[in-house]
Enzyme design. Sequence first.
Site, PDB file in Angstrom:
ATOM      1  N   HIS A  85       0.711  -1.261   0.035  1.00 12.39           N
ATOM      2  CA  HIS A  85      -0.173  -0.009   0.049  1.00 12.39           C
ATOM      3  C   HIS A  85       0.894   1.164  -0.091  1.00 12.39           C
ATOM      4  CE1 HIS A  85      -3.270  -2.775   1.791  1.00 12.39           C
ATOM      5  NE2 HIS A  85      -3.444  -2.571   0.342  1.00 12.39           N
ATOM      6  N   GLU A  88       1.712   3.479   3.066  1.00 12.42           N
ATOM      7  CA  GLU A  88       1.840   2.711   4.220  1.00 12.42           C
ATOM      8  C   GLU A  88       3.324   2.420   4.257  1.00 12.42           C
ATOM      9  OE1 GLU A  88      -0.688  -0.753   4.725  1.00 12.42           O
ATOM     10  OE2 GLU A  88      -2.375   0.626   4.356  1.00 12.42           O
ATOM     11  N   GLU A 286       1.285  -5.292  10.612  1.00 11.85           N
ATOM     12  CA  GLU A 286       0.928  -3.872  10.774  1.00 11.85           C
ATOM     13  C   GLU A 286       1.755  -3.353  11.839  1.00 11.85           C
ATOM     14  OE1 GLU A 286      -1.705  -2.555   9.055  1.00 11.85           O
ATOM     15  OE2 GLU A 286      -2.770  -4.084   8.214  1.00 11.85           O
TER      16      GLU A 286
HETATM   17 ZN   LIG Z   1      -2.010  -2.019   4.077  1.00  5.09          ZN
END
Ligand SMILES: [Zn+2]
Length: 453
Positions: A85, A88, A286
Amino acid sequence: MILLHLFFLLILHHTPVTLLEFRYHSNQEIKEYLLQVSAGNPDITHLYSIGQSVRGQELWVLALGVSPGQHTVGVPEFKYVGNIHGNEVLGRVLLLHLIDDLVRGYRNNETWSLQLLNSTRIHIMPTMNPDGFDSSDTDCMYSQGRFNHNGMDLNRNFPDAFAAQTLEEDEREAEVRAVMGWLRTETFVLSANLHGGALVASYAYDNSNRGSELINGASVSPDDDVFVHLAKEYSYNHATMHNGNRCAESTPFLHGITNGFEWYALSGGMQDYNYVWAQCLELTLEISCCKFPPVSELPGMWKDNRKALLSFIQQVHLGVKGRVFDSFGAPVQNAVVDVVGRRNICPFKTNQHGEYYRLLLPGNYTLTVMVTYPGYEVLTETLTIPYGPDHYSALKHDFFLQNATTTTRQPSSPRHSITCNHSVHLSAGGASVRAVWTGFAVVLFMVALSVDN
Ligand SMILES: [Zn+2]
Ligand SMILES: *[C@@H]1O[C@H](CO)[C@@H](O)[C@H](O)[C@H]1NC(C)=O
Ligand SMILES: *[C@@H]1O[C@H](CO)[C@@H](O)[C@H](O)[C@H]1NC(C)=O
Ligand SMILES: *[C@@H]1O[C@H](CO)[C@@H](O)[C@H](O)[C@H]1NC(C)=O
Ligand SMILES: *[C@@H]1O[C@H](CO)[C@@H](O)[C@H](O)[C@H]1NC(C)=O
Ligand SMILES: *[C@@H]1O[C@H](CO)[C@@H](O)[C@H](O)[C@H]1NC(C)=O
């Protein structure tokens, strides 16, 4: 004096890695950095590209190891992928610092780096979505730049074993096709892709068709025990992730880990694709509440993640590895190496060198090896598997198939309803499944607006 100065300049020029600043490097600067590291350290690094983004930017990968340019039989392949992404971005920064750390450690003869690079081939891709990065803003939560240049979410664009509706091959984005090709070229064993917007280690499955895999709201894979262990390995080696409650806006995660589907369902993710089709166990990490953290916070974030990033790589040495040979002593490709009790959607098959890798926690396991040659019977052996990561090697065990033309071969029942060869996906979803799914997809879409995976 001038000569001395020149001398120091030369020394500096030959320093393996120049000082890597804590900031956001552009795609061009990342390329220059990788070129510089690989030129200065050809013995332990190999720079290559797996293809190009929609706008033609190379998708660079730096491989590190004592034989960086090619696979060595018995040495597992590991990978980290950052920035799928585009907005990110912490993964881009941390992966460059990881490269710097590994190379510097090796050049300084530090045991941890010597052992890691001696036993493992580590592939690092700082950005899988360079085009998205170029268009992203620096907002913590907003998603400008998340998608690729065609406006597609790359983490929704892979084949999906559970989805009733599958994408056509020509709907596959360039970046995704490049990664799929990469997975066909290397026998990856363990991997993680780095995201932002939450602080949690998420593991397969991310999707479900509400079959037997769905248990108490989680989509449970046959290797769930291993996935939970791997996710905790990251969260507990991270400064705070294991506390499970760092980002105010998200629900607390017990131990800082979660089953992907239990968090929220998603279709076409890279993690399930790696596991189901490529037999590579992948986590979605994450690593920052803020998708685009302020530059001043980067050194602290590297400190928080360094140990976790390194110890997660070491987990590639869990379980058992080895080769399958036929009665002539030749390695067998495409032999199915099953662990009894683990019905993987696609089987773990030996590669062109006859190698297999199975990540397993310590314990006793029965393995079966099957080939499709006529005259060969199923080979069954029980193994006691120790904890490999501490000494940088899984248990080594080779299988020697016997030519048993006199025994009748057990006909093996077909158990794969999908094409498991990495290129095509067929789904046997009936009309009723499809109808349920359509309703479900609406919910998914709404959830997807508020989450970050
Ligand atoms: Zn992501
Ligand atoms: C590391 O070890 C090698 C081989 O033993 C030696 O040549 C080299 O000088 C050492 N480097 C450092 C920085 O200690
Ligand atoms: C590297 O691996 C070789 C053989 O696999 C072994 O003999 C050697 O001791 C290892 N070196 C280090 C530093 O682990
Ligand atoms: C595994 O098998 C060995 C040898 O049969 C036995 O001694 C040991 O207790 C078993 N371990 C487990 C965890 O079952
Ligand atoms: C198995 O053994 C038979 C009899 O010795 C031989 O004809 C056949 O070629 C062998 N097949 C394989 C695949 O090894
Ligand atoms: C993969 O499956 C497709 C469709 O069944 C087939 O056309 C293709 O040849 C297969 N590829 C390999 C490498 O087996």
